[in-house]
Scaffold this motif. Structure first.
Motif, PDB file in Angstrom:
ATOM      1  N   UNK A 130      11.944  -8.170 -14.142  1.00 39.08           N
ATOM      2  CA  UNK A 130      11.938  -7.380 -12.900  1.00 39.08           C
ATOM      3  C   UNK A 130      12.634  -6.047 -13.092  1.00 39.08           C
ATOM      4  N   UNK A 131      13.736  -6.036 -13.824  1.00 33.03           N
ATOM      5  CA  UNK A 131      14.514  -4.813 -13.995  1.00 33.03           C
ATOM      6  C   UNK A 131      13.750  -3.715 -14.722  1.00 33.03           C
ATOM      7  N   UNK A 132      12.773  -4.075 -15.546  1.00 36.73           N
ATOM      8  CA  UNK A 132      12.083  -3.057 -16.358  1.00 36.73           C
ATOM      9  C   UNK A 132      10.608  -2.926 -16.034  1.00 36.73           C
ATOM     10  N   UNK A 133      10.071  -3.721 -15.103  1.00 40.28           N
ATOM     11  CA  UNK A 133       8.626  -3.708 -14.860  1.00 40.28           C
ATOM     12  C   UNK A 133       8.202  -2.970 -13.596  1.00 40.28           C
ATOM     13  N   UNK A 134       9.145  -2.465 -12.824  1.00 40.69           N
ATOM     14  CA  UNK A 134       8.783  -1.851 -11.553  1.00 40.69           C
ATOM     15  C   UNK A 134       8.330  -0.389 -11.631  1.00 40.69           C
ATOM     16  N   UNK A 135       8.654   0.409 -12.691  1.00 43.11           N
ATOM     17  CA  UNK A 135       8.297   1.831 -12.654  1.00 43.11           C
ATOM     18  C   UNK A 135       6.823   2.155 -12.393  1.00 43.11           C
ATOM     19  N   UNK A 136       5.817   1.449 -12.977  1.00 45.56           N
ATOM     20  CA  UNK A 136       4.427   1.804 -12.640  1.00 45.56           C
ATOM     21  C   UNK A 136       4.097   1.632 -11.166  1.00 45.56           C
ATOM     22  N   UNK A 137       4.610   0.578 -10.554  1.00 48.82           N
ATOM     23  CA  UNK A 137       4.364   0.377  -9.122  1.00 48.82           C
ATOM     24  C   UNK A 137       5.056   1.450  -8.293  1.00 48.82           C
ATOM     25  N   UNK A 138       6.282   1.814  -8.672  1.00 50.22           N
ATOM     26  CA  UNK A 138       6.997   2.853  -7.929  1.00 50.22           C
ATOM     27  C   UNK A 138       6.310   4.200  -8.061  1.00 50.22           C
ATOM     28  N   UNK A 163       3.340   3.242  11.463  1.00 46.78           N
ATOM     29  CA  UNK A 163       1.935   3.198  11.892  1.00 46.78           C
ATOM     30  C   UNK A 163       0.976   3.759  10.860  1.00 46.78           C
ATOM     31  N   UNK A 164       1.402   4.751  10.091  1.00 53.45           N
ATOM     32  CA  UNK A 164       0.468   5.428   9.186  1.00 53.45           C
ATOM     33  C   UNK A 164       0.885   5.352   7.715  1.00 53.45           C
ATOM     34  N   UNK A 165       2.129   5.752   7.426  1.00 52.27           N
ATOM     35  CA  UNK A 165       2.514   5.902   6.020  1.00 52.27           C
ATOM     36  C   UNK A 165       2.606   4.546   5.326  1.00 52.27           C
ATOM     37  N   UNK A 166       3.405   3.643   5.875  1.00 54.45           N
ATOM     38  CA  UNK A 166       3.627   2.367   5.211  1.00 54.45           C
ATOM     39  C   UNK A 166       2.349   1.535   5.052  1.00 54.45           C
ATOM     40  N   UNK A 167       1.486   1.413   6.094  1.00 56.64           N
ATOM     41  CA  UNK A 167       0.239   0.655   5.879  1.00 56.64           C
ATOM     42  C   UNK A 167      -0.664   1.272   4.821  1.00 56.64           C
ATOM     43  N   UNK A 168      -0.706   2.604   4.748  1.00 56.23           N
ATOM     44  CA  UNK A 168      -1.574   3.248   3.774  1.00 56.23           C
ATOM     45  C   UNK A 168      -1.067   3.076   2.347  1.00 56.23           C
ATOM     46  N   UNK A 169       0.244   2.910   2.187  1.00 60.07           N
ATOM     47  CA  UNK A 169       0.815   2.739   0.862  1.00 60.07           C
ATOM     48  C   UNK A 169       0.861   1.266   0.463  1.00 60.07           C
ATOM     49  N   UNK A 170       1.156   0.392   1.418  1.00 60.23           N
ATOM     50  CA  UNK A 170       1.429  -1.003   1.097  1.00 60.23           C
ATOM     51  C   UNK A 170       0.222  -1.714   0.503  1.00 60.23           C
ATOM     52  N   UNK A 171      -0.969  -1.488   1.059  1.00 60.72           N
ATOM     53  CA  UNK A 171      -2.144  -2.242   0.605  1.00 60.72           C
ATOM     54  C   UNK A 171      -2.541  -1.896  -0.834  1.00 60.72           C
ATOM     55  N   UNK A 172      -2.701  -0.597  -1.189  1.00 63.84           N
ATOM     56  CA  UNK A 172      -3.069  -0.315  -2.591  1.00 63.84           C
ATOM     57  C   UNK A 172      -2.013  -0.763  -3.595  1.00 63.84           C
ATOM     58  N   UNK A 173      -0.732  -0.591  -3.264  1.00 59.61           N
ATOM     59  CA  UNK A 173       0.316  -1.002  -4.190  1.00 59.61           C
ATOM     60  C   UNK A 173       0.361  -2.526  -4.306  1.00 59.61           C
ATOM     61  N   UNK A 174       0.060  -3.239  -3.235  1.00 56.99           N
ATOM     62  CA  UNK A 174       0.017  -4.699  -3.298  1.00 56.99           C
ATOM     63  C   UNK A 174      -1.081  -5.164  -4.242  1.00 56.99           C
ATOM     64  N   UNK A 175      -2.252  -4.542  -4.166  1.00 55.25           N
ATOM     65  CA  UNK A 175      -3.325  -4.907  -5.095  1.00 55.25           C
ATOM     66  C   UNK A 175      -2.902  -4.610  -6.537  1.00 55.25           C
ATOM     67  N   UNK A 176      -2.240  -3.469  -6.733  1.00 53.39           N
ATOM     68  CA  UNK A 176      -1.753  -3.111  -8.066  1.00 53.39           C
ATOM     69  C   UNK A 176      -0.774  -4.171  -8.575  1.00 53.39           C
ATOM     70  N   UNK A 177       0.129  -4.629  -7.712  1.00 55.90           N
ATOM     71  CA  UNK A 177       1.119  -5.630  -8.126  1.00 55.90           C
ATOM     72  C   UNK A 177       0.444  -6.947  -8.500  1.00 55.90           C
ATOM     73  N   UNK A 178      -0.560  -7.355  -7.725  1.00 53.34           N
ATOM     74  CA  UNK A 178      -1.256  -8.611  -8.025  1.00 53.34           C
ATOM     75  C   UNK A 178      -1.982  -8.517  -9.363  1.00 53.34           C
TER      76      UNK A 178
END
Length: 580
Positions: free
Chosen positions: A436-444, A476-491
């Motif tokens: 976890x400590x070294x794998x987060x940079x691509x998602x961030x 309402x706008x920023x977090x939903x637009x970011x959360x979904x694509x990054x979630x797919x990336x994480x999966x």
């Protein structure tokens, strides 16, 4: 300069953590050292007090760390707590071996990269890149075992262990150099087509310039934006060398660091970690200097941009087939009992009762493979979830995220695993924390790019003009637009995370016996591969399928990442809502 300072801060932080390891573990350092020196000696209060007085442990961790830092300024690394010998000669000897191994691995990497990029220069366009992607995704420890079994044990072409001559260098250099070369070759092959379409190439061809000078000029043109990536590949070699040196019993720096962490030999661990990270920092500095030299004074400030990543062309059926095979094997194994010991059936060949045979204790390999996958995938899912949450938080702090990412990228995953295991003891939780400590940079980085684009879009300006509060806009706008694509990336990164966990398990830093974790299974089965090849190779084949699945899913990651940051705002929002 910022990256250099961040990496230097990371070096200081890692060394500080290494200095506090005996106290962070919650164990008595004197007791750990007594057991490391002599397992038979009774831990009497007098013996423990003598060790504390001899090493100055009574003064506390900060005093001990200060003395070590003072000795470092004088060119001293202290004395080993276990052997009582000077640390500097051990670190120097290990560094010489590791540098020789890394030099040979870099030579192999350059040859492999040139072979993969050469067809692009001949045809003038890129290929599928599937071979390069698969080779780059194979973990070093898995490739090491494959080469050792096939070329060392079965064919007998090269020695399987030791460090006595050039012939001992071949298999370790191949194991380290092939994945690195595949990554380098893919980077160059992705960048060359756009360079060959530039106007100056057409002019040179019209002027009758021969193919060889034109190819050399194209390669020189494409190298500057790629040199930092080459530096990261070289840094990755320092982490991969730990597994390779362990498999082939090479007395290098990585294997020395691993042994020091297991024996709680703090001065030796500090010295080896310092050498490993300093090697990474030096590599990054050399890469930056080479880039500046290639750019020249005219382009030094502007630089050259790195071409967009080109997705690997993988047929849609490939991930479905690989996933179906893995799910079938895992599901079949979950229906069986993985812990039943039958010494009468030790190392049995595949049969109706045991489809993949049995291990050295008579346990069913298929059952252990299935239950180990469930444990590994579950841990990998938790790591991906933590990385996802961390990426969402840091996506709104791009400057802080960039500095922390530089530190995380400067620490190879295996080094992080060594430090965490030394602090908390080896186990599944320790391996998960290290990854976890070294794998987060691509998602961030993905979250930061999306956040920056959304904040600059016109519809948010209109919302602010209408009086919408920042908190409402965020939710309402920023977090939903970011959360979904990054979630797919994480999966989609889950198979790669599972491979990282397996590598730590293989080195003894992750799950412990009798757990059926895949990396641990592979480590346990390597000793009897000649007697029970099917049982020994089953976890290796499963990990290879997982690596191929990671490549297939990474192509989808690349396509979706590019699409999510390139579509116009209103179209991307509609696509995101549709996906949700």
């Amino acid at each position: 300069m910022r990256a250099t300072l961040a990496r230097a801060a990371g070096l200081v932080a890692v060394l500080t953590v290494a200095g506090l390891l005996p106290w962070m573990s919650g164990k008595d350092p004197a007791l750990s050292l007594l057991r490391a020196r002599s397992a038979e000696q009774e831990p009497t209060p007098e013996a423990l007090a003598a060790i504390r007085a001899d090493l100055g442990l009574d003064a506390g961790p900060l005093s001990l760390l200060g003395r070590w830092a003072g000795g470092l300024l004088r060119g001293e690394l202290g004395v080993s707590w276990v052997s009582g010998t000077e640390v500097l000669p051990s670190v120097t000897a290990g560094l010489q071996v590791s540098l020789a191994l890394m030099g040979a691995a870099l030579s192999v990497a350059l040859l492999v990269g040139a072979a993969l990029a050469a067809p692009v220069l001949v045809r003038g366009r890129g290929g599928s890149g599937a071979l390069a992607a698969v080779l780059a995704a194979v973990p070093e420890f898995l490739l090491s075992l494959g080469l050792l079994i096939v070329a060392g044990v079965w064919l007998g072409w090269f020695p399987t262990s030791g460090w006595a001559g050039p012939e001992h260098l071949v298999l370790p250099a191949l194991a380290l150099g092939i994945p690195a070369g595949a990554l380098l070759g893919r980077l160059v092959a992705d960048a060359l087509p756009s360079v060959l379409d530039e106007r100056w190439v057409e002019l040179w061809r019209g002027a009758g310039v021969a193919r060889a000078p034109l190819a050399a000029a194209a390669v020189r043109r494409v190298l500057p934006p790629l040199v930092p990536q080459f530096g990261m590949v070289a840094v990755g070699l320092t982490g991969g060398a730990v597994a390779v040196e362990t498999v082939f019993a090479i007395p290098g720096l990585g294997r020395t660091a691993l042994g020091a962490a297991k024996s709680q030999d703090l001065p030796l661990l500090q010295g080896t970690v310092l050498a490993l990270l300093a090697l990474g920092l030096l590599t990054g500095a050399v890469a930056a200097a080479v880039r500046r030299r290639l750019l020249g004074p005219a382009l030094r400030d502007a630089g050259l941009t790195l071409p967009a990543a080109r997705p690997v062309r993988v047929p849609p059926a490939v991930p479905a087939v690989l996933g179906a095979v893995l799910v079938a094997v895992i599901g079949w194994g979950l229906l069986r009992e993985p812990y039943v010991i039958d010494t009468a059936a030790r190392l049995a060949a595949p049969s109706a009762a045991h489809p993949l045979g049995t291990d050295a204790l008579g346990r069913d390999v298929l059952a252990r493979l299935g239950h180990g996958a469930a444990s590994t995938v579950g841990t990998a899912a938790a790591v991906c979830l933590l990385g996802y949450l961390l990426a969402l938080a840091l996506g709104f702090l791009p400057n802080l995220a960039a500095g922390l990412a530089d530190i995380a990228n400067a620490v190879p995953p295996v080094v992080a695993g060594i430090l965490v295991a030394a602090a908390t003891g080896p186990g599944t939780g320790a391996a998960a924390l290290a990854v976890t400590l070294v794998s987060w940079p691509p998602l961030a980085a993905h979250a930061a790019a999306l956040t920056q684009e959304i904040r600059a879009s016109g519809f948010l300006m209109a919302q602010r003009a209408m009086g919408a509060s920042p908190l409402w806009i965020l939710g309402r706008h920023v977090l939903p637009s970011v959360a979904a694509p990054v979630a797919r990336h994480a999966v989609l990164r889950l198979p790669g995370v599972a491979l990282a966990l397996a590598s730590l398990g293989f080195l003894g830093l992750g799950a412990q016996p009798p757990s059926p974790e895949w990396g641990l299974l592979l480590d346990e089965s390597a000793d009897y591969v000649e007697r029970a090849p099917v049982a020994a190779l089953a976890p290796a084949v499963a990990l290879a399928l997982l690596a191929a699945l990671a490549v297939s899913l990474s192509s989808a990651t690349t396509r979706r990442t590019i699409r999510s940051v390139s579509l116009p705002g209103h179209r991307r929002r509609k696509a995101t809502r549709a996906a949700v």
